[in-house]
Design an enzyme around this catalytic site. Structure first.
Site, mmCIF file in Angstrom:
data_model
loop_
_atom_site.group_PDB
_atom_site.id
_atom_site.type_symbol
_atom_site.label_atom_id
_atom_site.label_comp_id
_atom_site.label_asym_id
_atom_site.label_seq_id
_atom_site.Cartn_x
_atom_site.Cartn_y
_atom_site.Cartn_z
ATOM 1 N N ASP A 89 3.145 13.200 1.933
ATOM 2 C CA ASP A 89 4.227 12.451 1.877
ATOM 3 C C ASP A 89 5.055 12.557 3.294
ATOM 4 O O ASP A 89 5.504 13.782 3.840
ATOM 5 C CB ASP A 89 5.154 12.804 0.805
ATOM 6 C CG ASP A 89 6.433 12.083 0.631
ATOM 7 O OD1 ASP A 89 6.694 11.120 1.705
ATOM 8 O OD2 ASP A 89 7.030 12.116 -0.570
ATOM 9 N N LYS A 145 2.189 -4.256 15.157
ATOM 10 C CA LYS A 145 3.248 -5.280 15.020
ATOM 11 C C LYS A 145 3.497 -5.589 13.394
ATOM 12 O O LYS A 145 2.208 -5.298 12.620
ATOM 13 C CB LYS A 145 2.776 -6.626 15.628
ATOM 14 C CG LYS A 145 1.639 -7.487 15.332
ATOM 15 C CD LYS A 145 1.614 -8.746 15.369
ATOM 16 C CE LYS A 145 2.102 -9.822 14.408
ATOM 17 N NZ LYS A 145 1.112 -10.123 13.385
ATOM 18 N N HIS A 175 -3.108 -7.491 19.114
ATOM 19 C CA HIS A 175 -4.465 -7.667 19.228
ATOM 20 C C HIS A 175 -5.204 -8.883 19.788
ATOM 21 O O HIS A 175 -6.118 -8.644 20.369
ATOM 22 C CB HIS A 175 -5.266 -7.200 17.960
ATOM 23 C CG HIS A 175 -5.204 -8.615 16.975
ATOM 24 N ND1 HIS A 175 -4.097 -8.885 16.112
ATOM 25 C CD2 HIS A 175 -6.396 -9.316 16.785
ATOM 26 C CE1 HIS A 175 -4.456 -9.913 15.576
ATOM 27 N NE2 HIS A 175 -5.888 -10.354 15.846
ATOM 28 N N LYS A 179 -8.548 -9.532 22.778
ATOM 29 C CA LYS A 179 -9.656 -10.233 22.558
ATOM 30 C C LYS A 179 -10.371 -10.674 23.986
ATOM 31 O O LYS A 179 -9.616 -11.051 24.871
ATOM 32 C CB LYS A 179 -9.421 -11.571 22.101
ATOM 33 C CG LYS A 179 -8.690 -11.491 20.688
ATOM 34 C CD LYS A 179 -8.398 -12.858 19.844
ATOM 35 C CE LYS A 179 -7.804 -12.679 18.417
ATOM 36 N NZ LYS A 179 -8.793 -12.584 17.431
ATOM 37 N N GLU A 213 -5.559 -21.276 11.225
ATOM 38 C CA GLU A 213 -6.207 -20.415 10.291
ATOM 39 C C GLU A 213 -6.772 -21.152 9.115
ATOM 40 O O GLU A 213 -5.777 -22.024 8.394
ATOM 41 C CB GLU A 213 -5.530 -19.297 10.148
ATOM 42 C CG GLU A 213 -5.269 -18.488 11.173
ATOM 43 C CD GLU A 213 -4.675 -16.905 10.808
ATOM 44 O OE1 GLU A 213 -5.053 -16.031 10.453
ATOM 45 O OE2 GLU A 213 -3.518 -17.051 10.584
ATOM 46 N N ASP A 232 5.317 -13.680 12.196
ATOM 47 C CA ASP A 232 3.712 -13.075 12.122
ATOM 48 C C ASP A 232 2.768 -13.458 13.448
ATOM 49 O O ASP A 232 2.063 -12.591 13.793
ATOM 50 C CB ASP A 232 3.405 -13.523 10.929
ATOM 51 C CG ASP A 232 1.880 -12.919 10.636
ATOM 52 O OD1 ASP A 232 1.892 -11.536 10.767
ATOM 53 O OD2 ASP A 232 0.970 -13.495 10.360
ATOM 54 N N HIS A 237 1.777 -13.088 19.192
ATOM 55 C CA HIS A 237 0.508 -13.829 19.802
ATOM 56 C C HIS A 237 0.611 -14.978 20.441
ATOM 57 O O HIS A 237 0.147 -15.198 21.564
ATOM 58 C CB HIS A 237 -0.587 -14.089 18.438
ATOM 59 C CG HIS A 237 -0.807 -12.904 17.518
ATOM 60 N ND1 HIS A 237 -1.041 -11.611 18.203
ATOM 61 C CD2 HIS A 237 -1.008 -12.838 16.283
ATOM 62 C CE1 HIS A 237 -0.932 -10.885 16.909
ATOM 63 N NE2 HIS A 237 -1.418 -11.647 15.933
ATOM 64 N N LYS A 336 -1.348 -21.260 8.405
ATOM 65 C CA LYS A 336 -2.252 -20.773 7.562
ATOM 66 C C LYS A 336 -3.000 -21.954 6.683
ATOM 67 O O LYS A 336 -2.158 -23.050 6.416
ATOM 68 C CB LYS A 336 -1.618 -19.879 6.475
ATOM 69 C CG LYS A 336 -1.092 -18.675 7.215
ATOM 70 C CD LYS A 336 -1.888 -17.580 7.394
ATOM 71 C CE LYS A 336 -1.223 -16.202 7.893
ATOM 72 N NZ LYS A 336 -2.221 -15.450 8.603
#
Ligand code: BG6
Length: 486
Positions: A89, A145, A175, A179, A213, A232, A237, A336
């Site tokens: 913990d 993030k 990320h 790429k 996406e 997000d 990004h 999305k």
């Protein structure tokens, strides 16, 4: 070339990110010979596992998340030997001695602390690591993030982590920067001469950046509902992609020059405030629709929150107010449950200044450069050619295509493979600096505030489509349209 010997300490070591991305990436780098024999991976979590239990779990997960062509029993066995798990913990000082004992006290050894846990824990965990004497000048900390939920919370995280680690030791992951296709954007712009002279407001009409996406929020509802597409995807990004398209040539591609140039772009973004939020932005949320030919649930059904106003789609018309980009709109779009998975940057050039071919008026198509980031990485340049035939000159659109997989006969490594090795090398070029993250929050925040106003509701769009009609209107009222790749 192997990187220096090190210990990867993953806090949140049995979580989704560790299983889906971090451990498969480390396995692949191990298989490629990049980890020295004594490199170890130590997972810390509350999962109550011993080393054997953890190794058995990872064996199963590697079978799921590593491509079968790279899944090799002998390499897996060797990788598993590197793994350790300690149950603890974070808040409990009495739980830490086994960690200290396992890691040992060699101050020269590189330790990578990967914080794959909630951002609210970044500060307290850093403090705990310091208190236990685990941080040396050779340590590095990796932050995933989202880095906060707004500017103030990001500043608080940066202050708390910064009290323990120096900026050079802090690696903030986006990320997208790892790429291959995103790094290639830098190379395309700056290792070729023909683009740079026309890469500006004289020749470019507008830029579109789309990250669509097809997936929904699949099991991440709890995180996602507190976040939404703006936090997000856009704040990190999409803005990073915009920076790479818009930035000035850095002197060298090294640790600070690229980040300095990106920061200038972020600071030149025109603030979107007040009535402009309504005029220049669109928030959407997917409703029930057809997904792969079957009935797909709405976002609120998927997350089980009937009242949720969280946006799963965002479209924004942005401007970079500087000499190079004066008057050139950047249309950003992400969502999305859209009709397909496709990330691309589309640069549309201005039309020819004078229609010189008789009868061709109005038939010329502007040149477009489509940089396809994923899937099917590549580039397509839309040109105009003469239609073959003896009867005069007729213009016809054609394209020059480059498909990376075909051109290089190889597939691209996962972004995390590159980024994890860069952390060990101590190379922060592809990571976000504190000032970049904060500048990005500063620009995003007024939109965020307007969208979280209780009177604001995202516009519904059926799952499996290209987003709300208001996003189409956003661009069409400027006499332009979204580029839909064939
Ligand atoms: C993550 C977001 O940062 O990026 C996810 O949290 C999103 O919501 C993902 O799905 C997209 O990454 P990629 O590499 O699949 O385009």
């Amino acid at each position: 070339q192997p990187v220096s010997p090190c210990d990867f300490v993953v806090l949140g070591g049995t979580g989704d990110l560790a299983m889906r991305k971090l451990l498969p990436s480390l396995y692949l780098r191990d298989r490629a010979g990049q980890l020295t024999d004594d490199t170890r991976v130590v997972a810390l979590s509350r999962a109550g596992l011993d080393d054997q239990g953890f190794r058995a779990k990872v064996r199963g997960e590697l079978a799921r998340f590593v491509d079968s062509s790279a899944h090799e029993e002998r390499s897996v066995d060797r990788f598993l030997e590197r793994l350790h798990h300690i149950s603890l913990d974070f808040d409990e000082p009495a739980d830490w001695p086994p960690v200290v004992e396992l890691l040992g006290c060699d101050p020269e050894r590189i330790r990578v602390f990967y914080l794959a846990c909630a951002p609210s824990l970044f500060g307290p965990v850093s403090h705990r690591l310091h208190e236990q004497g685990l941080v040396s000048e050779h340590s590095r900390v990796v932050l995933e993030k989202p880095l906060g939920t707004d500017l103030a919370s990001a500043e608080a995280i940066h202050d708390a982590v910064g009290a323990v680690f120096e900026e050079r030791q802090i690696f903030r992951i986006d990320h997208y920067l790892g790429k291959e296709s995103v790094q290639n954007l830098l190379v395309t712009r700056f290792a070729n001469v023909f683009l740079e002279p026309i890469w500006n407001a004289h020749w470019i009409d507008h830029v579109q950046i789309t990250v669509a996406e097809s997936l929904g929020v699949a099991g991440r509802g709890e995180y996602y509902d507190g976040s939404g597409a703006l936090r997000d995807m856009v704040q990190n990004h999409l803005l990073q992609l915009l920076c790479l398209v818009a930035m000035e040539p850095p002197t060298y591609v090294n640790r600070e020059d690229v980040r300095d140039e990106k920061l200038k772009v972020l600071r030149a973004l025109r603030p979107i405030t007040g009535a402009d939020v309504t005029a220049l932005t669109v928030a959407g949320q997917y409703a029930a629709g057809l997904v792969d030919g079957a009935a797909g649930a709405s976002y609120v059904e998927e997350v089980g929150l009937p009242e949720s106003r969280t946006e799963t789609f965002a479209a924004i018309k942005a401007h970079v107010d500087n000499w190079r980009w004066a008057g050139v709109p950047f249309y950003l779009r992400t969502g999305k449950r859209m009709d397909r998975r496709c990330s691309e940057i589309v640069v549309t050039f201005k039309n020819v200044p004078h229609p010189m071919f008789p009868g061709s008026e109005g038939t010329e198509e502007p040149n477009r450069l489509v940089i396809r980031l994923q899937p099917d990485e590549g580039m397509r340049l839309h040109l105009t050619a003469k239609e073959p035939g003896p009867g005069g000159i007729r213009l016809r659109p054609v394209s020059l295509d480059l498909n990376y997989a075909q051109a290089f006969q190889t597939s691209s490594p996962d972004a995390y493979e590159r980024l994890l090795m860069d952390v060990v090398r101590g190379n922060p070029t592809l990571f976000m600096r504190r000032d970049e993250v904060e500048a990005a929050w500063e620009w995003t925040e007024p939109i965020l505030q307007a969208w979280t106003d209780p009177r604001h509701h995202p516009r519904p769009y059926p799952a499996g489509t290209s987003g709300p009609s208001a996003a189409t209107t956003l661009i069409e009222r400027d006499g332009r349209s979204w580029h839909e790749s064939s």
